[in-house]
Design a protein around this motif. Sequence first.
Motif, PDB file in Angstrom:
ATOM      1  N   GLY A  26       0.810  -1.216   0.000  1.00 29.55           N
ATOM      2  CA  GLY A  26       0.000   0.000   0.000  1.00 29.55           C
ATOM      3  C   GLY A  26       0.843   1.264   0.000  1.00 29.55           C
ATOM      4  N   ALA A  27       1.870   1.309   0.855  1.00 29.95           N
ATOM      5  CA  ALA A  27       2.739   2.483   0.912  1.00 29.95           C
ATOM      6  C   ALA A  27       3.531   2.644  -0.381  1.00 29.95           C
ATOM      7  CB  ALA A  27       3.690   2.357   2.100  1.00 29.95           C
ATOM      8  N   PHE A  28       4.027   1.529  -0.901  1.00 30.37           N
ATOM      9  CA  PHE A  28       4.792   1.507  -2.140  1.00 30.37           C
ATOM     10  C   PHE A  28       3.979   2.067  -3.300  1.00 30.37           C
ATOM     11  CE2 PHE A  28       6.530  -1.677  -5.498  1.00 30.37           C
ATOM     12  CZ  PHE A  28       7.370  -0.728  -6.026  1.00 30.37           C
ATOM     13  N   MET A  29       2.760   1.575  -3.467  1.00 38.15           N
ATOM     14  CA  MET A  29       1.922   1.971  -4.600  1.00 38.15           C
ATOM     15  C   MET A  29       1.370   3.389  -4.441  1.00 38.15           C
ATOM     16  SD  MET A  29       2.186  -0.306  -6.780  1.00 38.15           S
ATOM     17  CE  MET A  29       2.766  -1.999  -6.917  1.00 38.15           C
ATOM     18  N   ALA A  30       1.048   3.780  -3.221  1.00 41.10           N
ATOM     19  CA  ALA A  30       0.566   5.154  -3.007  1.00 41.10           C
ATOM     20  C   ALA A  30       1.643   6.160  -3.386  1.00 41.10           C
ATOM     21  CB  ALA A  30       0.147   5.336  -1.553  1.00 41.10           C
ATOM     22  N   ALA A  31       2.893   5.866  -3.022  1.00 38.80           N
ATOM     23  CA  ALA A  31       4.008   6.749  -3.372  1.00 38.80           C
ATOM     24  C   ALA A  31       4.186   6.806  -4.890  1.00 38.80           C
ATOM     25  CB  ALA A  31       5.287   6.267  -2.704  1.00 38.80           C
ATOM     26  N   PHE A  32       4.144   5.638  -5.543  1.00 36.08           N
ATOM     27  CA  PHE A  32       4.361   5.611  -6.994  1.00 36.08           C
ATOM     28  C   PHE A  32       3.274   6.367  -7.744  1.00 36.08           C
ATOM     29  CE2 PHE A  32       3.102   3.546 -11.012  1.00 36.08           C
ATOM     30  CZ  PHE A  32       4.190   3.935 -11.783  1.00 36.08           C
ATOM     31  N   TYR A  33       2.011   6.000  -7.508  1.00 37.15           N
ATOM     32  CA  TYR A  33       0.920   6.638  -8.253  1.00 37.15           C
ATOM     33  C   TYR A  33       0.806   8.119  -7.922  1.00 37.15           C
ATOM     34  CZ  TYR A  33      -0.829   2.232 -10.150  1.00 37.15           C
ATOM     35  OH  TYR A  33      -0.951   1.055 -10.847  1.00 37.15           O
ATOM     36  N   GLY A  34       1.082   8.477  -6.664  1.00 36.50           N
ATOM     37  CA  GLY A  34       1.029   9.879  -6.289  1.00 36.50           C
ATOM     38  C   GLY A  34       2.048  10.719  -7.027  1.00 36.50           C
ATOM     39  N   MET A  35       3.251  10.195  -7.227  1.00 32.33           N
ATOM     40  CA  MET A  35       4.299  10.929  -7.937  1.00 32.33           C
ATOM     41  C   MET A  35       4.141  10.829  -9.452  1.00 32.33           C
ATOM     42  SD  MET A  35       6.226  12.637  -5.950  1.00 32.33           S
ATOM     43  CE  MET A  35       7.611  12.955  -7.047  1.00 32.33           C
ATOM     44  N   SER A  42      -0.555  22.691  -3.640  1.00 31.94           N
ATOM     45  CA  SER A  42      -0.313  23.671  -2.578  1.00 31.94           C
ATOM     46  C   SER A  42       1.145  23.764  -2.138  1.00 31.94           C
ATOM     47  CB  SER A  42      -1.196  23.348  -1.369  1.00 31.94           C
ATOM     48  OG  SER A  42      -0.922  22.040  -0.894  1.00 31.94           O
ATOM     49  N   LEU A  43       1.846  22.640  -2.075  1.00 30.11           N
ATOM     50  CA  LEU A  43       3.207  22.635  -1.535  1.00 30.11           C
ATOM     51  C   LEU A  43       4.289  22.376  -2.579  1.00 30.11           C
ATOM     52  CD1 LEU A  43       2.576  20.727   1.824  1.00 30.11           C
ATOM     53  CD2 LEU A  43       2.682  23.198   1.429  1.00 30.11           C
ATOM     54  N   GLY A  44       3.894  21.898  -3.753  1.00 30.91           N
ATOM     55  CA  GLY A  44       4.860  21.746  -4.829  1.00 30.91           C
ATOM     56  C   GLY A  44       5.410  20.338  -4.985  1.00 30.91           C
ATOM     57  N   PHE A  45       6.177  20.177  -6.065  1.00 33.14           N
ATOM     58  CA  PHE A  45       6.709  18.877  -6.449  1.00 33.14           C
ATOM     59  C   PHE A  45       7.702  18.341  -5.418  1.00 33.14           C
ATOM     60  CE2 PHE A  45       9.943  16.348  -8.666  1.00 33.14           C
ATOM     61  CZ  PHE A  45       9.152  15.376  -9.261  1.00 33.14           C
ATOM     62  N   ALA A  46       8.594  19.198  -4.929  1.00 38.75           N
ATOM     63  CA  ALA A  46       9.640  18.753  -4.002  1.00 38.75           C
ATOM     64  C   ALA A  46       9.042  18.183  -2.720  1.00 38.75           C
ATOM     65  CB  ALA A  46      10.591  19.903  -3.675  1.00 38.75           C
ATOM     66  N   MET A  47       8.047  18.860  -2.162  1.00 41.42           N
ATOM     67  CA  MET A  47       7.428  18.361  -0.937  1.00 41.42           C
ATOM     68  C   MET A  47       6.685  17.052  -1.201  1.00 41.42           C
ATOM     69  SD  MET A  47       7.073  18.661   2.249  1.00 41.42           S
ATOM     70  CE  MET A  47       7.781  20.308   2.471  1.00 41.42           C
ATOM     71  N   SER A  48       6.061  16.938  -2.373  1.00 38.95           N
ATOM     72  CA  SER A  48       5.399  15.681  -2.728  1.00 38.95           C
ATOM     73  C   SER A  48       6.398  14.541  -2.762  1.00 38.95           C
ATOM     74  CB  SER A  48       4.717  15.820  -4.102  1.00 38.95           C
ATOM     75  OG  SER A  48       3.711  16.806  -4.077  1.00 38.95           O
ATOM     76  N   ALA A  49       7.574  14.813  -3.315  1.00 38.53           N
ATOM     77  CA  ALA A  49       8.615  13.790  -3.400  1.00 38.53           C
ATOM     78  C   ALA A  49       9.080  13.370  -2.006  1.00 38.53           C
ATOM     79  CB  ALA A  49       9.794  14.295  -4.222  1.00 38.53           C
ATOM     80  N   LEU A  50       9.162  14.300  -1.083  1.00 38.25           N
ATOM     81  CA  LEU A  50       9.591  13.976   0.277  1.00 38.25           C
ATOM     82  C   LEU A  50       8.531  13.145   1.004  1.00 38.25           C
ATOM     83  CD1 LEU A  50      11.281  17.319   1.396  1.00 38.25           C
ATOM     84  CD2 LEU A  50      12.391  15.178   0.712  1.00 38.25           C
ATOM     85  N   VAL A  51       7.267  13.448   0.761  1.00 35.49           N
ATOM     86  CA  VAL A  51       6.195  12.640   1.349  1.00 35.49           C
ATOM     87  C   VAL A  51       6.257  11.214   0.789  1.00 35.49           C
ATOM     88  CG1 VAL A  51       3.692  12.330   1.489  1.00 35.49           C
ATOM     89  CG2 VAL A  51       4.682  14.609   1.805  1.00 35.49           C
ATOM     90  N   ALA A  52       6.525  11.105  -0.518  1.00 35.35           N
ATOM     91  CA  ALA A  52       6.675   9.779  -1.128  1.00 35.35           C
ATOM     92  C   ALA A  52       7.847   9.028  -0.498  1.00 35.35           C
ATOM     93  CB  ALA A  52       6.881   9.915  -2.638  1.00 35.35           C
TER      94      ALA A  52
END
Length: 407
Positions: free
Chosen positions: A225-234, A365-375
């Motif tokens: 679940g964590a793996f796929m959420a990170a992939f599809y989100g990015m 709202s927070l941008g690509f870089a923050m999304s990558a860090l959440v992933a």
Amino acid sequence: MANTDQSFARTTEAAAPLPRMAYVLTGCIAVIGSNSLGLGPIAPEVARSFGSTVPVVMTAAAAFGLGTAASALFLARHIDRIGARRMLQLALALLAVALILSALSPMVSVLIASQLIAGVASGVALPAIYSSAAAVAPPGRESRTIGVVLTGWTLSMVAGVSLSAVLADVLHWRAVFGAIAALAFAAVAMLSIGKYREVLATQSAPLPLEALRIAGAKPLLIACGAFMAAFYGMYGYLGDYLNNGLGQPVSANGLAAMVYGVGFGAAALLDNLVDRVGAKRVMPVAFVAACAVYVSMALLGKSFGALLVAVFVWGLANHFGLNVLIMRLTALDPSRRGTIMGLNSAVTYLAGFAGTAAFGPLHTSLGFAMSALVAAVLMLIAAIAAAWRHTEAVALELGGERSISTQ
């Protein structure tokens, strides 16, 4: 002398050719992937044809994902009683019919309904394919076999997505679905020729969530679940970032998808390492590597060239992560592979939906870089879950691996 015999046996196993059925299963993955990934590039043409909009047309993709998740959760459990090959044939036949209906759709609503049916078929087909890959793998070459099957996603991403756009331009968007339907029927025919031994369940199919009681299943599904959420989100918002964040043309989206696919496919050349080192050791390392990739995206994402390099490594890491995830899940209980892989597919598509939905506002709202860090944080969670050790789970998993090696 015994050591010499064991060494010779391991060498013989490593040199054993992969069964032809593995390549048939690769084609089956490519067919499903071509449909699931092919609508995006032709969506503008489909929208013009119907006098609609791209977001409305892409509702069909959402319907496909919903159908896949529901089918994998409630229907895939019957694979263990009926048999993976037979279920895969039925599912691909239904997929072919749904694709023909898609090609003949007179309105958007019919296209959405037909893709929902295609999702139902795919939700059974994918667990059946993964179960079959574990069943046909020669002893000692499980990772290599599953890795070859997974390259079907590369074929669909590199060739399927590209050719769908070409067919839509040269002929018509309806030809795309017609061509994939023909490939689905061809896959059904190929499955009729090849046969392989399966471990069928002797008990009635368990209820979907009962598979969570199988020792070792919960942490692996959390990792999934964590793996796929990170992939599809990015992956879902990478194209928007390339266009609006870096000012790249739309063609850059296709290039990024191709680079990812090449990295994903190239990793198959190294799958023998997994068989030698062991899936349990490789899995946390692969997830940590993916975590590092996301961190590099956050730090170097302002450079298009550096981002493409990161996307290539992303494909490499994700191939290993998906490969060992499937290996470990199918090894838990060979007689209930269909049920377990059905849960895996359900978690995959639900996590994909959740990741895409959650990363949208985050990206805006927070941008690509923050999304990558959440992933990256999600991948750390996946790595921790993958490394989680439970005495009962380890014993059962090792028992599953031994049963595979004695087939």
